[in-house]
Scaffold this motif. Sequence first.
Motif, short mmCIF file in Angstrom:
data_model
loop_
_atom_site.label_atom_id
_atom_site.label_comp_id
_atom_site.label_asym_id
_atom_site.label_seq_id
_atom_site.Cartn_x
_atom_site.Cartn_y
_atom_site.Cartn_z
N PHE A 115 -0.37 -7.51 1.30
CA PHE A 115 -0.84 -6.88 2.53
C PHE A 115 -2.25 -7.32 2.93
CE2 PHE A 115 2.88 -4.42 2.78
CZ PHE A 115 3.17 -3.90 1.53
N TRP A 116 -3.20 -7.41 1.93
CA TRP A 116 -4.56 -7.85 2.21
C TRP A 116 -5.18 -6.99 3.33
CZ3 TRP A 116 -8.56 -9.41 0.08
CH2 TRP A 116 -9.50 -10.36 0.55
N ARG A 117 -6.19 -7.58 4.03
CA ARG A 117 -6.96 -6.69 4.94
C ARG A 117 -6.42 -6.68 6.38
NH1 ARG A 117 -11.91 -10.89 3.93
NH2 ARG A 117 -10.92 -12.65 4.99
N GLU A 118 -5.35 -7.48 6.60
CA GLU A 118 -4.83 -7.51 7.97
C GLU A 118 -3.65 -6.56 8.16
OE1 GLU A 118 -7.00 -11.38 7.65
OE2 GLU A 118 -5.42 -10.47 6.44
N SER A 119 -3.39 -5.69 7.18
CA SER A 119 -2.29 -4.75 7.33
C SER A 119 -2.75 -3.38 6.86
CB SER A 119 -1.09 -5.17 6.48
OG SER A 119 -0.20 -4.08 6.31
N PRO A 120 -2.40 -2.32 7.58
CA PRO A 120 -2.78 -0.97 7.13
C PRO A 120 -2.00 -0.50 5.91
CG PRO A 120 -1.47 -0.86 9.14
CD PRO A 120 -1.72 -2.30 8.89
N VAL A 121 -0.90 -1.17 5.58
CA VAL A 121 -0.01 -0.69 4.52
C VAL A 121 -0.71 -0.69 3.16
CG1 VAL A 121 2.15 -1.09 3.27
CG2 VAL A 121 2.04 -1.43 5.77
N GLY A 122 -1.32 -1.80 2.81
CA GLY A 122 -1.98 -1.87 1.49
C GLY A 122 -3.18 -0.95 1.42
N ILE A 123 -3.92 -0.88 2.52
CA ILE A 123 -5.13 -0.05 2.58
C ILE A 123 -4.76 1.42 2.36
CG2 ILE A 123 -6.96 0.76 4.15
CD1 ILE A 123 -6.76 -2.09 5.48
N ILE A 124 -3.72 1.87 3.05
CA ILE A 124 -3.28 3.27 2.93
C ILE A 124 -2.73 3.54 1.52
CG2 ILE A 124 -1.59 4.98 3.74
CD1 ILE A 124 -1.84 3.62 6.52
N SER A 125 -1.98 2.59 0.98
CA SER A 125 -1.39 2.78 -0.36
C SER A 125 -2.46 2.94 -1.42
CB SER A 125 -0.48 1.59 -0.69
OG SER A 125 0.53 1.47 0.30
N VAL A 126 -3.52 2.13 -1.34
CA VAL A 126 -4.62 2.24 -2.31
C VAL A 126 -5.37 3.55 -2.09
CG1 VAL A 126 -6.82 1.24 -3.07
CG2 VAL A 126 -4.85 -0.24 -2.62
N ALA A 127 -5.55 3.94 -0.83
CA ALA A 127 -6.25 5.19 -0.54
C ALA A 127 -5.49 6.39 -1.12
CB ALA A 127 -6.42 5.36 0.97
N MET A 128 -4.15 6.35 -1.05
CA MET A 128 -3.36 7.46 -1.58
C MET A 128 -3.35 7.45 -3.10
SD MET A 128 -2.60 9.12 1.04
CE MET A 128 -1.83 10.38 0.06
N MET A 129 -3.26 6.25 -3.70
CA MET A 129 -3.24 6.18 -5.18
C MET A 129 -4.59 6.57 -5.76
SD MET A 129 -2.45 2.93 -7.69
CE MET A 129 -3.92 1.98 -7.24
N CYS A 130 -5.66 6.08 -5.14
CA CYS A 130 -7.01 6.31 -5.70
C CYS A 130 -7.59 7.63 -5.22
CB CYS A 130 -7.93 5.16 -5.33
SG CYS A 130 -7.36 3.57 -5.89
N GLY A 131 -7.69 7.74 -3.87
CA GLY A 131 -8.33 8.93 -3.31
C GLY A 131 -7.46 10.16 -3.44
N GLY A 132 -6.17 10.02 -3.10
CA GLY A 132 -5.29 11.18 -3.13
C GLY A 132 -4.96 11.64 -4.54
N ASP A 133 -4.31 10.77 -5.31
CA ASP A 133 -3.87 11.13 -6.66
C ASP A 133 -5.06 11.43 -7.57
OD1 ASP A 133 -2.43 9.43 -9.47
OD2 ASP A 133 -2.14 11.51 -8.84
N GLY A 134 -6.13 10.67 -7.39
CA GLY A 134 -7.31 10.89 -8.24
C GLY A 134 -7.93 12.25 -8.00
N MET A 135 -8.07 12.62 -6.73
CA MET A 135 -8.70 13.92 -6.41
C MET A 135 -7.78 15.08 -6.76
SD MET A 135 -11.69 13.23 -5.65
CE MET A 135 -12.16 14.90 -5.23
N ALA A 136 -6.45 14.85 -6.68
CA ALA A 136 -5.51 15.91 -7.07
C ALA A 136 -5.74 16.32 -8.50
CB ALA A 136 -4.08 15.40 -6.89
N ASP A 137 -5.99 15.32 -9.35
CA ASP A 137 -6.23 15.58 -10.78
C ASP A 137 -7.56 16.31 -10.95
OD1 ASP A 137 -5.72 13.70 -13.76
OD2 ASP A 137 -7.23 15.23 -13.42
N ILE A 138 -8.62 15.82 -10.33
CA ILE A 138 -9.96 16.40 -10.51
C ILE A 138 -9.99 17.85 -10.04
CG2 ILE A 138 -12.37 16.27 -9.73
CD1 ILE A 138 -12.07 13.21 -9.64
N ILE A 139 -9.46 18.09 -8.85
CA ILE A 139 -9.47 19.46 -8.29
C ILE A 139 -8.43 20.33 -9.00
CG2 ILE A 139 -9.23 20.87 -6.20
CD1 ILE A 139 -11.58 18.95 -6.00
N GLY A 140 -7.23 19.78 -9.17
CA GLY A 140 -6.15 20.58 -9.75
C GLY A 140 -6.43 21.00 -11.18
N ARG A 141 -7.02 20.06 -11.96
CA ARG A 141 -7.30 20.37 -13.37
C ARG A 141 -8.31 21.50 -13.48
NH1 ARG A 141 -6.43 16.92 -17.81
NH2 ARG A 141 -5.97 15.14 -16.49
#
Length: 295
Positions: A177-203
Motif C-alpha cells: 500500500f505504501w503512502r499513496e493508499s489510505p488502506v495501509g495507513i488505516i490498518s497500521v493506525a488500527m493495529m498500533c493506535g487502536g489495539d495498543g490503546m485498548a490494552d493500555i486503557i482496558g488493562r
Amino acid sequence: MASSSPLSFSVAISRFHNHSTSFLLPSKSSSSPPYVSSPAKRPLLLRIPCRVLAGSDLLRDVGATAGVLAGAYGLVLTFDTLTRRQIIQQNLSRKLVHVLSGLVFVISWPIFSTSSEARYFALFVPLMNCLRLVIHGFSLATDEGLIKSVTREGKPEELLRGPLFYVLVLIACTLVFWRESPVGIISVAMMCGGDGMADIIGRRFGSMKLPYNQEKSWIGSVSMFTCGFVISIGMLQYYSALGYLQLDWSSAVPGVALIALTATVMESLPITNVVDDNISVPLVSMIAAYLSFGQ
Ligand SMILES: C/C(=C\COP(=O)(O)O)CCC[C@H](C)CCC[C@H](C)CCCC(C)C
Ligand SMILES: Nc1ccn([C@@H]2O[C@H](COP(=O)(O)OP(=O)(O)O)[C@@H](O)[C@H]2O)c(=O)n1
C-alpha cells in the motif's frame, strides 16, 4: 530512478475513481502535463539534470533508511531503559512500543524520496527488525533489552508471535500500500493506535467485561474504536496535507468510522488463542478499508 510524484498517483486514482465508489476525489486530467515545457519557465527542480536528481534521491533514501532504522533501535532502547530504571512497568513499556513503533514508522514515510524505489528503502527497516526478532526469538543471539521491551514474560520465543506478526504487517503495508493508499495507513493506525490503546486503557480501567469475552472490557473496546478512529483520521489528514491523498472527507470520515467499528468488533472476539490480534485487526482493517476506499 524514475520519479513518481503524489500528483502521478492522484492521476492514476482518478482513473480508478471513475469505476468505483471510493472516497478519493478525482484529480486533474492526466492529459495536462504537470509542468510547463519551456526551459525558461521550468521550475528549478526540472532544470537539474536527471542523473543529479536520481543521485539526490538515492542519497536521501539511504539517509532516511539509516535514520529510521536508528529510530527503531532508539525507541526500543529508550523503553528498555525506562523499564530497567522502573520508571514504567514492563507491560506499559511493551504497549507503548506497540503503539509508537508502527505509527512513527508510517509518519516517517514522507522523509523518503518520491522515487518509485523509495518504498523498498523504507521496507529495509521492518525487514531488519523482522530478522532481529527471528534471531533473538530462536535465541541465536541475546538482546535482553529487546526481550524486556516487547515481551509479556521475558521469554525469547515470545518475539516470534505478537512482535513478529506486527512487523510482518508493517512489511505488507509498506510493500503493498505504501503512502499513496489510505488502506495501509488505516490498518497500521488500527493495529498500533487502536489495539495498543485498548490494552493500555482496558488493562487499567476495564472492570466491566464484555458479555461474550471475559478477557476484554467495554472501556477497552471503546478505547480501541475511539483511538483507532481518531488516529486514522489524523494520519489521513497528514498524508492529505502532504499531497499524497485527495479524500472526499464527507464520505471518508464515516468510512473510517465503519472500519474502526469492524476492527473493534474483531479485536473484542475471544479468538486470541486462535489468531493473534496483530493479524486479525490489521487484516480486517485492510479488507474494510479496501472495500471503502477501493485502493
Ligand atoms: C511490542 C510490539 C508488538 C507486540 O504486540 P502485542 O503482542 O503486545 O500485541 C511491537 C514490536 C516492535 C518491533 C520490535 C520494532 C518495530 C520497529 C519498526 C519496524 C520501525 C519503527 C521506526 C520508528 C522510527 C520508531
Ligand atoms: N478490548 C480490550 C482489549 C484489551 N483489554 C485489556 O488488555 C489486556 C491485554 O489485551 P490483549 O490480550 O488484546 O493484549 P495484546 O494481545 O494486544 O497484547 C486484556 O487482558 C484486558 O485486560 C480490554 O480490557 N479490552
